[in-house]
Design an enzyme around this catalytic site. Sequence first.
Site, PDB file in Angstrom:
ATOM      1  N   ASP A   1      -1.257  -5.598   9.382  1.00  0.00           N
ATOM      2  CA  ASP A   1      -2.215  -4.593   8.930  1.00  0.00           C
ATOM      3  C   ASP A   1      -3.411  -5.371   8.385  1.00  0.00           C
ATOM      4  O   ASP A   1      -3.308  -6.017   7.337  1.00  0.00           O
ATOM      5  CB  ASP A   1      -1.558  -3.735   7.843  1.00  0.00           C
ATOM      6  CG  ASP A   1      -2.489  -2.645   7.328  1.00  0.00           C
ATOM      7  OD1 ASP A   1      -3.628  -2.542   7.826  1.00  0.00           O
ATOM      8  OD2 ASP A   1      -2.067  -1.891   6.424  1.00  0.00           O
TER       9      ASP A   1
ATOM     10  N   LYS B   1     -13.886  -0.674   5.986  1.00  0.00           N
ATOM     11  CA  LYS B   1     -14.344  -1.359   4.777  1.00  0.00           C
ATOM     12  C   LYS B   1     -15.418  -2.381   5.100  1.00  0.00           C
ATOM     13  O   LYS B   1     -16.453  -2.427   4.441  1.00  0.00           O
ATOM     14  CB  LYS B   1     -13.169  -2.073   4.088  1.00  0.00           C
ATOM     15  CG  LYS B   1     -12.223  -1.141   3.372  1.00  0.00           C
ATOM     16  CD  LYS B   1     -11.185  -0.586   4.293  1.00  0.00           C
ATOM     17  CE  LYS B   1     -10.163   0.271   3.535  1.00  0.00           C
ATOM     18  NZ  LYS B   1      -9.243   0.942   4.471  1.00  0.00           N
TER      19      LYS B   1
ATOM     20  N   TRP C   1       0.862  -1.189   0.000  1.00  0.00           N
ATOM     21  CA  TRP C   1       0.000   0.000   0.000  1.00  0.00           C
ATOM     22  C   TRP C   1       0.900   1.242   0.000  1.00  0.00           C
ATOM     23  O   TRP C   1       1.829   1.321   0.830  1.00  0.00           O
ATOM     24  CB  TRP C   1      -0.867  -0.053   1.257  1.00  0.00           C
ATOM     25  CG  TRP C   1      -1.852   1.063   1.409  1.00  0.00           C
ATOM     26  CD1 TRP C   1      -2.714   1.540   0.460  1.00  0.00           C
ATOM     27  CD2 TRP C   1      -2.090   1.827   2.606  1.00  0.00           C
ATOM     28  NE1 TRP C   1      -3.468   2.547   0.985  1.00  0.00           N
ATOM     29  CE2 TRP C   1      -3.114   2.744   2.308  1.00  0.00           C
ATOM     30  CE3 TRP C   1      -1.549   1.817   3.887  1.00  0.00           C
ATOM     31  CZ2 TRP C   1      -3.597   3.655   3.242  1.00  0.00           C
ATOM     32  CZ3 TRP C   1      -2.033   2.710   4.814  1.00  0.00           C
ATOM     33  CH2 TRP C   1      -3.038   3.616   4.507  1.00  0.00           C
TER      34      TRP C   1
HETATM   35  C1  LMR Z   1      -6.785   2.125  -1.045  1.00  0.00           C
HETATM   36  O1  LMR Z   1      -5.733   1.474  -0.973  1.00  0.00           O
HETATM   37  O2  LMR Z   1      -7.306   2.438  -2.110  1.00  0.00           O
HETATM   38  C2  LMR Z   1      -7.478   2.523   0.239  1.00  0.00           C
HETATM   39  O3  LMR Z   1      -6.857   1.928   1.308  1.00  0.00           O
HETATM   40  C3  LMR Z   1      -7.598   3.980   0.357  1.00  0.00           C
HETATM   41  C4  LMR Z   1      -6.359   4.640   0.829  1.00  0.00           C
HETATM   42  O4  LMR Z   1      -6.423   5.301   1.852  1.00  0.00           O
HETATM   43  O5  LMR Z   1      -5.325   4.513   0.181  1.00  0.00           O
END
Ligand code: LMR
Length: 407
Positions: free
Chosen positions: A226, A261, A145
Site C-alpha cells: 500500500d 496526497k 491504517w
Molecule cells: C488518514 O489515514 O487519515 C487518511 O488516509 C484518510 C483516511 O481515509 O483514513
Amino acid sequence: MTREAANRPVMLTDTKARGLADLPPVQSDSLLALIALAAADPRADKIDVGVGVFRDGAGNTPILKVMKQAEQRLLDTQVTKAYLGGAGDKKYAELLRPTVLGEHAADARIAGVQTPGGCGALRLGFQLIARANPKARVLLGTPTWPNHAPIIDGVALEIVEYPYYDRSSGAISFAKMLEALEAAAPGDVVLLHGCCHNPTGADLSDDQWEQMTQVVARRGLLPFVDIAYQGFGRGLDEDGRGLRGLLTACDEVIAAHSCDKNFSVYRDRVGSLWLKTASEESTRTAMAHVLQDAREMWSMPPDHGAACIHIILDDSELRARWLVELAAMRERINAVRRRIASFDPRLDYIGRQFGMFSLLPLSRDQVLKLREDHSIYMADSGRFNVVGMADGDIDRFTAAVVDAMDG
Ligand code: LMR
C-alpha cells in the site's frame, strides 16, 4: 496471534431479523468521525491534527499551482465527457509507470489500472486475491491504517496480526515481523506500507526492506504494498525503493498506489492498482478479473483528477513544477518533525520518522483531555498529523502534548 478490536460494523446474529429497520447501528469510522468533531468545535484556536491531509505553514490545504494549471488546460481543451471504459484513463496509468515502478517500468508482466483512490485499489486487489486463493491469510502488522482490516474483512479473507511497532521504544519490532513472515504459509499475503507508515511514521530501513524481501521471496508469500504517500518521506524514488525491491525478488506482487496526497487531490480520488505475475499472459488474465470486479462495483473510475495528472505527467515542464511543489510539502513535513522532536527528548523519535503521521506516547484519556482542554483533535490512538497544524500553532501544540505526558 491476537486480533485487535477492529473498527467495523457489528454483524447481525438474529436470524429473525429481515428488514432494513433491523440493521444494527454502525460504529462510525474513527478518522472520518474526527473530521466532523473538529469541524463542530466552535473554539477559534482549535488544532486539527486528526485526518491525514497536508497543510501548509498557514494551516491551509491549497490546490497545487500546477494542478490549477492542469485544470485550466483541461477546461480549455476537453471536448467530451463520454465514457472512457472500465480501465479509466489508460494513458494516466501508462504515464505513472516510471514513478511507481522505476527500473521495472518496462516489464510487460506488470500492469496498472486507474482506481478511485488507493482505497479502491486495495479493495480490488484483495478481491482478486480472494478469487484466486480464498484460503490465503493476510498478515497485517499492527498498528495499521484503521481501514485496512475492514477492507480485507469485506472480501472475507482471514487476517493474522503481528506486532509491527513497539510504542515504548518508538522502534519497529523487526524480529517479530520476520518471525511472523517465517511462520506464514506459501500463498499467504503480507500487507506492507510502501513508505510513510500510517499511523506510526516508522518505515523499514533499506537493510530491513532487503532482509524482509528475502524472507517473503523464500517463503513464497504474496506481497501487497500500500503506497499512498510516495514523495512525502525521502523522495519519489527513495519512497518507491521497497516496492521495487519486491518486484525484483518476487514473481507475484500487488501494489495499491495513490496520487491523492502527492498531488493534493484528496477528494478527487485518484489511485491505481498494479499487478505483477510470472507471465504477461497471466497478468492479462488477472487484470481482466480486476476490470470485471471494478465494473460490478463502480463501473468506471472518476475522471477529473486522473485527467489532470495525465496532463501534468505528459508535459515535462508541468512535471518539473509538480516535483518542486512536492518537495516543498516534503520539506515542511520534515521541518515540523525536527521542530517537534527538539522540544523534549521523549519526542526525539518523531524527527527520525517519515510522512504525515506519528504516534504520541499518550493514553486515550490524555488524548480526550487534550480535546477538551485545548481543542486539540487527534486520533484516540495518539496518532497525529505532523503537518495538520499551522506554523504558529506548533509550540502551543507541543507544550500541551508534553504537559499531558507529564500529567
Ligand atoms: C488518514 O489515514 O487519515 C487518511 O488516509 C484518510 C483516511 O481515509 O483514513
